[in-house]
Design an enzyme around this catalytic site. Structure first.
Site, PDB file in Angstrom:
ATOM      1  N   HIS A 251      -0.114   2.740  -2.125  1.00  0.00           N
ATOM      2  CA  HIS A 251       1.168   3.412  -2.307  1.00  0.00           C
ATOM      3  C   HIS A 251       1.498   3.487  -3.785  1.00  0.00           C
ATOM      4  CE1 HIS A 251       5.364   4.546  -1.765  1.00  0.00           C
ATOM      5  NE2 HIS A 251       5.004   4.895  -0.554  1.00  0.00           N
ATOM      6  N   ASP A 302       2.347   5.064   6.985  1.00  0.00           N
ATOM      7  CA  ASP A 302       1.624   5.932   7.909  1.00  0.00           C
ATOM      8  C   ASP A 302       0.568   5.212   8.737  1.00  0.00           C
ATOM      9  OD1 ASP A 302       2.851   8.453   7.472  1.00  0.00           O
ATOM     10  OD2 ASP A 302       1.982   8.434   5.460  1.00  0.00           O
TER      11      ASP A 302
HETATM   12  C1  LIG Z   1      -0.734   6.965  -1.693  1.00  0.00           C
HETATM   13  C2  LIG Z   1      -1.645   7.164  -2.897  1.00  0.00           C
HETATM   14  C3  LIG Z   1      -1.784   8.687  -3.131  1.00  0.00           C
HETATM   15  C4  LIG Z   1      -1.023   6.478  -4.102  1.00  0.00           C
HETATM   16  O1  LIG Z   1      -1.773   6.845  -5.156  1.00  0.00           O
HETATM   17  P1  LIG Z   1      -1.559   6.425  -6.702  1.00  0.00           P
HETATM   18  O2  LIG Z   1      -0.320   5.670  -6.920  1.00  0.00           O
HETATM   19  O3  LIG Z   1      -1.730   7.675  -7.449  1.00  0.00           O
HETATM   20  O4  LIG Z   1      -2.715   5.411  -6.904  1.00  0.00           O
HETATM   21  P2  LIG Z   1      -4.211   5.797  -7.171  1.00  0.00           P
HETATM   22  O5  LIG Z   1      -4.651   6.864  -6.227  1.00  0.00           O
HETATM   23  O6  LIG Z   1      -4.356   6.074  -8.641  1.00  0.00           O
HETATM   24  O7  LIG Z   1      -4.916   4.437  -6.793  1.00  0.00           O
HETATM   25  C5  LIG Z   1      -5.078   3.341  -7.682  1.00  0.00           C
HETATM   26  C6  LIG Z   1      -6.447   2.726  -7.379  1.00  0.00           C
HETATM   27  O8  LIG Z   1      -6.484   2.273  -6.020  1.00  0.00           O
HETATM   28  C7  LIG Z   1      -7.465   2.990  -5.287  1.00  0.00           C
HETATM   29  N1  LIG Z   1      -6.889   3.388  -4.015  1.00  0.00           N
HETATM   30  C8  LIG Z   1      -5.600   3.733  -3.803  1.00  0.00           C
HETATM   31  N2  LIG Z   1      -5.438   4.040  -2.516  1.00  0.00           N
HETATM   32  C9  LIG Z   1      -6.632   3.893  -1.924  1.00  0.00           C
HETATM   33  C10 LIG Z   1      -7.080   4.072  -0.617  1.00  0.00           C
HETATM   34  N3  LIG Z   1      -6.232   4.482   0.337  1.00  0.00           N
HETATM   35  N4  LIG Z   1      -8.362   3.825  -0.340  1.00  0.00           N
HETATM   36  C11 LIG Z   1      -9.213   3.404  -1.292  1.00  0.00           C
HETATM   37  N5  LIG Z   1      -8.838   3.213  -2.558  1.00  0.00           N
HETATM   38  C12 LIG Z   1      -7.562   3.476  -2.869  1.00  0.00           C
HETATM   39  C13 LIG Z   1      -7.774   4.227  -6.108  1.00  0.00           C
HETATM   40  O9  LIG Z   1      -9.068   4.721  -5.858  1.00  0.00           O
HETATM   41  C14 LIG Z   1      -7.585   3.719  -7.503  1.00  0.00           C
HETATM   42  O10 LIG Z   1      -8.736   2.998  -7.857  1.00  0.00           O
HETATM   43  P3  LIG Z   1      -9.294   3.064  -9.379  1.00  0.00           P
HETATM   44  O11 LIG Z   1      -8.178   2.507 -10.218  1.00  0.00           O
HETATM   45  O12 LIG Z   1     -10.505   2.216  -9.315  1.00  0.00           O
HETATM   46  O13 LIG Z   1      -9.558   4.502  -9.640  1.00  0.00           O
HETATM   47  C15 LIG Z   1      -3.029   6.550  -2.631  1.00  0.00           C
HETATM   48  O14 LIG Z   1      -2.910   5.180  -2.412  1.00  0.00           O
HETATM   49  C16 LIG Z   1      -3.728   7.217  -1.465  1.00  0.00           C
HETATM   50  O15 LIG Z   1      -4.334   8.271  -1.629  1.00  0.00           O
HETATM   51  N6  LIG Z   1      -3.661   6.627  -0.228  1.00  0.00           N
HETATM   52  C17 LIG Z   1      -4.235   7.228   0.921  1.00  0.00           C
HETATM   53  C18 LIG Z   1      -3.343   8.317   1.476  1.00  0.00           C
HETATM   54  C19 LIG Z   1      -2.139   7.768   2.181  1.00  0.00           C
HETATM   55  O16 LIG Z   1      -2.229   6.844   2.978  1.00  0.00           O
HETATM   56  N7  LIG Z   1      -0.987   8.406   1.917  1.00  0.00           N
HETATM   57  C20 LIG Z   1       0.295   8.007   2.512  1.00  0.00           C
HETATM   58  C21 LIG Z   1       1.190   7.415   1.492  1.00  0.00           C
HETATM   59  S1  LIG Z   1       2.670   6.782   2.229  1.00  0.00           S
END
Ligand SMILES: CC(C)(COP(=O)(O)OP(=O)(O)OC[C@H]1O[C@@H](n2cnc3c(N)ncnc32)[C@H](O)[C@@H]1OP(=O)(O)O)[C@@H](O)C(=O)NCCC(=O)NCCS
Length: 369
Positions: A251, A302
């Site tokens: 998140h 979710d």
């Molecule tokens: C929600 C989300 C977009 C938040 O993203 P963010 O704050 O931009 O964080 P990031 O995507 O930059 O993630 C930070 C790190 O954790 C990892 N990470 C984050 N969520 C992850 C996941 N669901 N699975 C695997 N790795 C994940 C990223 O790959 C990143 O790793 P790195 O630093 O080695 O590149 C992201 O966690 C995600 O895509 N989750 C899956 C989708 C989801 O469940 N969405 C509903 C949200 S309520």
């Protein structure tokens, strides 16, 4: 110039509606944990989000009566819904068109937030019924808003325990400060566009798998693991090895756990037990333990919602519709707040492309000159 990718960590405006400060979710100053534990009703929380105070008993009774009485759709909308909801497109695409459609019927200029919320809930229930080849159900004036929504969607009137759980699910999805879809709604509202345009834009943003669309993907993943009889941990390792994100984890705000997920986990377990879906729940537990240990990633809102909606008998393609129904209340709260502010949201970007080019030197269209 300093800038933050994806506006991460940037405070773009003030709000009195909700907060995630210190990773605690509060609605107008009340913690969602306390609200959920006290078994508040969805409509009481909608009132709180819209007016940033709790209603008196009389106000709540009147607010509920008003919302429930408005859970009907104009005949022309039903006619068009019968036509579009059967289309093979994803139900969120159908909801996008439906939201826009709700904003184009004859009486729409007079629609205020209660009517808009009521229409959205009814339209979402109707889309689900049409896709299930089931007849529309009329609202039951004896039931509250969440119970009616569940009844009009599934055809079953909930008992007291299910009613309490579903009200909590709706409350936990109702608002989440400046999340992507709400911010989208606020951007549109800041141009002083109409309510339905704001909601249509919000639905578009919610649809994406990094936002509301994640619940459907969570269930797809669980089904894939079950159908291939694959070890859940091997499955996850494989996915991560391919550079894929695991849906339902991580998140932007909550780096130490999503407070909503803890409450939803208990509801998911209860419903899974009652509906013989513990296989799903057990896989979810294994995945959650592994993700926490390996990457310190916690389940988000979710993750357990996917199982809850499945236990309620919904098709996975319609999961995000239910989240949209709940979040409409929060979108409307933010649209109202943004409209009162009368400030256009228009940030800047840092241009990083080439500079000082000459069009006359570079253009291929020279002969006609
Ligand atoms: C929600 C989300 C977009 C938040 O993203 P963010 O704050 O931009 O964080 P990031 O995507 O930059 O993630 C930070 C790190 O954790 C990892 N990470 C984050 N969520 C992850 C996941 N669901 N699975 C695997 N790795 C994940 C990223 O790959 C990143 O790793 P790195 O630093 O080695 O590149 C992201 O966690 C995600 O895509 N989750 C899956 C989708 C989801 O469940 N969405 C509903 C949200 S309520």
């Amino acid at each position: 110039m300093d800038h933050a990718k994806g506006l991460a960590g940037i405070v773009v405006d003030e709000t009195k509606i909700s907060s995630t400060k210190n990773e605690k979710l509060t609605y107008a100053g009340y913690s969602v944990e306390e609200i959920a534990k006290a078994h508040a009703s969805f409509e009481e929380v909608v009132f709180l989000l819209w007016y940033t105070r709790l209603p008196s008993e009389d106000e709540l009774r009147e607010f509920r009566r008003d919302l429930v009485s408005k859970m009907v759709l104009p005949a022309e909308t039903i006619r068009l819904l019968l036509y579009i909801a059967k289309e093979p497109q994803h139900p969120m695409s159908i909801l996008r068109t439906t939201t826009s459609l709700l904003g184009t019927t004859n009486d729409v200029d007079h629609d205020e937030p209660p009517k808009i919320l009521a229409k959205m809930l009814t339209a979402i229930a109707a889309i689900i019924r049409i896709r299930d080849d089931e007849p529309f159900l009329d609202v039951d004036p004896e039931l509250g808003v969440a119970d009616n929504f569940l009844y009009m969607m599934t055809g079953k009137k909930p008992n007291a325990e299910l009613s309490q759980m579903f009200n909590t699910v709706m409350i936990l999805h109702a608002d989440h400060e400046f999340n992507a879809s709400t911010f989208t709604a606020r951007v549109v509202a800041s141009t002083m566009s109409d309510y339905y345009s704001c909601l249509t834009a919000a639905v578009c943003a919610l649809k994406g798998p990094l936002h509301g669309g994640a619940n459907e993907r969570v269930f797809e993943m669980l089904n894939e693991i079950m159908s291939q009889d694959e070890d859940p941990i091997d499955f996850i390792k494989n996915e991560i090895g391919r550079g894929r994100k695991i849906m339902g984890f991580g998140h932007r705000i909550y780096k130490h756990g999503d407070p909503r997920a803890y409450i939803l986990k208990d509801i998911a377990e209860k419903l899974a037990e009652e509906t013989d879906n513990m296989d799903y729940y057990n896989i979810q537990q294994q995945l959650a333990d592994y993700m926490l240990e390996k990457d310190h990633l916690h389940p988000n809102v979710d993750y357990y919602t996917a199982l809850i909606y499945h236990c309620l008998g919904l098709e996975k393609e319609t999961f995000t519709l239910v989240s949209a129904a709940c979040r409409t209340s929060g979108w409307l709260a933010h649209v109202m707040e943004q409209r009162r502010e009368k400030t256009l949201i228009r940030p800047n970007s840092e241009y990083v492309g080439p500079t000082n080019r000459s069009y006359l030197e570079d253009t291929a269209v020279k002969e006609a000159r």
